[in-house]
Design an enzyme around this catalytic site. Structure first.
Site, mmCIF file in Angstrom:
data_model
loop_
_atom_site.group_PDB
_atom_site.id
_atom_site.type_symbol
_atom_site.label_atom_id
_atom_site.label_comp_id
_atom_site.label_asym_id
_atom_site.label_seq_id
_atom_site.Cartn_x
_atom_site.Cartn_y
_atom_site.Cartn_z
ATOM 1 N N ASP A 9 0.859 -1.192 0.000
ATOM 2 C CA ASP A 9 0.000 0.000 0.000
ATOM 3 C C ASP A 9 0.892 1.239 0.000
ATOM 4 O O ASP A 9 1.728 1.407 0.890
ATOM 5 C CB ASP A 9 -0.877 -0.030 1.256
ATOM 6 C CG ASP A 9 -1.909 1.081 1.292
ATOM 7 O OD1 ASP A 9 -3.033 0.828 1.743
ATOM 8 O OD2 ASP A 9 -1.590 2.219 0.881
ATOM 9 N N ASP A 104 -3.527 2.265 -5.494
ATOM 10 C CA ASP A 104 -2.280 2.246 -4.711
ATOM 11 C C ASP A 104 -2.111 1.007 -3.846
ATOM 12 O O ASP A 104 -1.230 0.971 -2.999
ATOM 13 C CB ASP A 104 -2.185 3.515 -3.854
ATOM 14 C CG ASP A 104 -2.809 3.369 -2.480
ATOM 15 O OD1 ASP A 104 -3.889 2.761 -2.387
ATOM 16 O OD2 ASP A 104 -2.224 3.850 -1.515
ATOM 17 N N GLU A 105 -2.919 -0.011 -4.069
ATOM 18 C CA GLU A 105 -2.958 -1.122 -3.129
ATOM 19 C C GLU A 105 -3.121 -2.450 -3.870
ATOM 20 O O GLU A 105 -3.940 -2.546 -4.778
ATOM 21 C CB GLU A 105 -4.214 -0.908 -2.287
ATOM 22 C CG GLU A 105 -4.172 -1.282 -0.872
ATOM 23 C CD GLU A 105 -5.567 -1.080 -0.293
ATOM 24 O OE1 GLU A 105 -6.016 -1.957 0.422
ATOM 25 O OE2 GLU A 105 -6.205 -0.053 -0.581
HETATM 26 N N1 DCP Z 1 -8.625 8.184 -1.373
HETATM 27 C C1 DCP Z 1 -9.733 9.009 -1.586
HETATM 28 N N2 DCP Z 1 -10.716 9.104 -0.619
HETATM 29 C C2 DCP Z 1 -10.609 8.389 0.538
HETATM 30 C C3 DCP Z 1 -9.499 7.554 0.758
HETATM 31 C C4 DCP Z 1 -8.515 7.473 -0.227
HETATM 32 O O1 DCP Z 1 -9.849 9.632 -2.641
HETATM 33 N N3 DCP Z 1 -11.574 8.499 1.470
HETATM 34 C C5 DCP Z 1 -7.577 8.108 -2.434
HETATM 35 C C6 DCP Z 1 -6.440 9.040 -2.122
HETATM 36 C C7 DCP Z 1 -5.333 8.160 -1.632
HETATM 37 C C8 DCP Z 1 -5.599 6.839 -2.325
HETATM 38 O O2 DCP Z 1 -7.014 6.803 -2.523
HETATM 39 O O3 DCP Z 1 -4.064 8.694 -1.924
HETATM 40 C C9 DCP Z 1 -5.131 5.633 -1.535
HETATM 41 O O4 DCP Z 1 -5.870 5.500 -0.328
HETATM 42 P P1 DCP Z 1 -5.234 5.052 1.042
HETATM 43 O O5 DCP Z 1 -6.348 4.759 1.966
HETATM 44 O O6 DCP Z 1 -4.200 3.978 0.816
HETATM 45 O O7 DCP Z 1 -4.533 6.387 1.579
HETATM 46 P P2 DCP Z 1 -3.128 7.007 1.256
HETATM 47 O O8 DCP Z 1 -2.338 6.150 0.322
HETATM 48 O O9 DCP Z 1 -3.337 8.399 0.773
HETATM 49 O O10 DCP Z 1 -2.429 7.100 2.678
HETATM 50 P P3 DCP Z 1 -1.773 5.920 3.550
HETATM 51 O O11 DCP Z 1 -0.335 6.318 3.689
HETATM 52 O O12 DCP Z 1 -2.484 5.970 4.862
HETATM 53 O O13 DCP Z 1 -1.968 4.641 2.799
HETATM 54 MG MG MG Z 2 -2.127 4.109 0.655
#
Ligand code: DCP
Ligand code: MG
Length: 361
Positions: A9, A104-105
């Site tokens: 992730d 991203d996952e």
């Molecule tokens: N995303 C979004 N709305 C949300 C959650 C996520 O648009 N409620 C989008 C933005 C993030 C991407 O999806 O960059 C990936 O989600 P993640 O939950 O993996 O969050 P991040 O990668 O941003 O942060 P982390 O470091 O906690 O994984």
């Molecule tokens: Mg993420």
């Protein structure tokens, strides 16, 4: 024999891509999302912004109150998709068993892979270094014998870290987890469990299968297995997305149709955001509204419509509601995609004439 699953992730994914492309942003609190005057929400933010309490899904207006000097950028999915594809190609060098969950996952099943002397821990390390070197962002990973535990573990050493749960430690690791970590346990189920005195997966183990089935229907059997760290779901590569939806269980049942209609716009807005985030060019075929009534019966109203507007959602909601006309505990809205069909051989005649590029990288 036990499997080796890696859940990878990326860290603050959209924000990480933005910082990569404009290094002057590094070290400053940054969010990607909609504008505050347009009722926008934060899609994600970097860890500097998280220090102020800014979070995904929070209204941008609220985020700016918490962090007045927050930099706000609009999302640019073209660059996020390009990074996502590059990362996917790295995974696929290790195993064909890659199941992306979002941009991203992904899950990787590396049970049969002999790279890195067969060590999933070393493979995860190497994959993360390559993402950093070749894509310019960081990722975190969880390594475990199944998907559930690997996914939880990938959060444990975020950002830019990894956490291994070997088979003999699964039982202890899962016992400590709050039940909210179980996929499918939302706010309402967690509150229901708390009323039963259950906070962690360990607490849940005191409940027999029959009791859990009585309280939670078919989900009860899943809870019974997951709270013991048992999860046999295979890593399913190129699983084609057949539908996309969001749903909400209300803390208090919506008493009538009018209340349901009032609740609809928030749900549709949430759906539109999810669609913008996950939709990768599939063709929308049908629209549906799902209802679960206070007696737990459920119904789905749907129609063919590639471009649903507000009136479509209301029409379907009304149709579904009238089938039972009881208070409503859950509403869902979503779309089904047209089944991907083989490309028309006729089209190949023109293959040299039309650009391959459909606007996406
Ligand atoms: N995303 C979004 N709305 C949300 C959650 C996520 O648009 N409620 C989008 C933005 C993030 C991407 O999806 O960059 C990936 O989600 P993640 O939950 O993996 O969050 P991040 O990668 O941003 O942060 P982390 O470091 O906690 O994984
Ligand atoms: Mg993420």
């Amino acid at each position: 024999m036990s499997r080796k699953i890696i859940h990878c992730d990326c860290d603050c994914f959209y924000a990480a891509v933005e910082m990569r492309d404009d290094p002057s942003l590094v070290g400053r609190p940054l969010a990607v999302g909609g504008k505050p005057d347009e009722r926008g929400v934060v899609a994600t933010c970097n860890y500097e912004a998280r220090a102020f309490g800014v979070r995904s899904a929070m209204s941008t207006a609220h985020a700016l109150r918490l962090c007045p000097h927050l930099l706000l950028l609009p999302p640019d999915f073209t660059r996020y998709r390009a990074a996502s594809r590059q990362i996917l190609a790295i995974y696929q060098e290790y195993t064909a068993l890659v199941e992306p969950l979002s941009l991203d996952e992904a899950y990787l099943d590396v049970t049969a892979v002999d790279r890195c002397r067969g060590s999933a821990t070393l493979m995860a390390q190497e994959i993360r270094s390559r993402i950093h070197a070749e894509v310019g962002i960081t990722a975190s990973a969880g390594i475990a014998p199944n998907k559930f535990v690997a996914k939880v573990a990938s959060d444990w050493r975020k950002p830019n870290g990894q956490f291994v749960v070997p088979p003999q430690e699964v039982d202890r690791f899962v016992a400590e987890l709050p039940v909210k970590k179980i996929f499918g346990v939302g706010k309402v189920t967690a509150e229901h469990l708390l009323r039963l005195g259950v906070e962690t997966c360990g607490d849940l183990r005191g409940w027999g299968l029959a009791d859990l089935t009585r309280e939670f229907g078919s989900f009860g059997a899943k809870l019974h297995r997951l709270c013991r760290g048992i999860d046999d779901r295979p890593v399913a590569p190129d699983r084609e997305r057949k539908s996309l939806s969001v749903e909400t269980t209300y803390t208090r049942d919506l008493p009538d149709l009018e209340a349901c209609v009032d609740a609809l716009p928030a749900l549709v807005e949430q759906f539109s955001r999810r669609m913008a985030r996950l939709h990768d060019g599939e063709t929308v075929h049908k629209v549906f509204v799902k209802l679960r009534f206070s007696d737990f019966t459920r119904t789905t109203a749907e129609c063919v419509n590639p471009r649903p507007g507000p009136e479509t959602w209301i029409k379907l909601l009304t149709e579904g509601y009238r089938r039972r006309a009881l208070p409503v505990r859950l509403l869902g809205v979503g779309v089904r995609f047209a089944a991907a069909t083989a490309p028309d051989p006729q089209l190949s005649l023109f293959a040299g004439l039309v650009p391959h590029d459909d606007g996406r990288p």
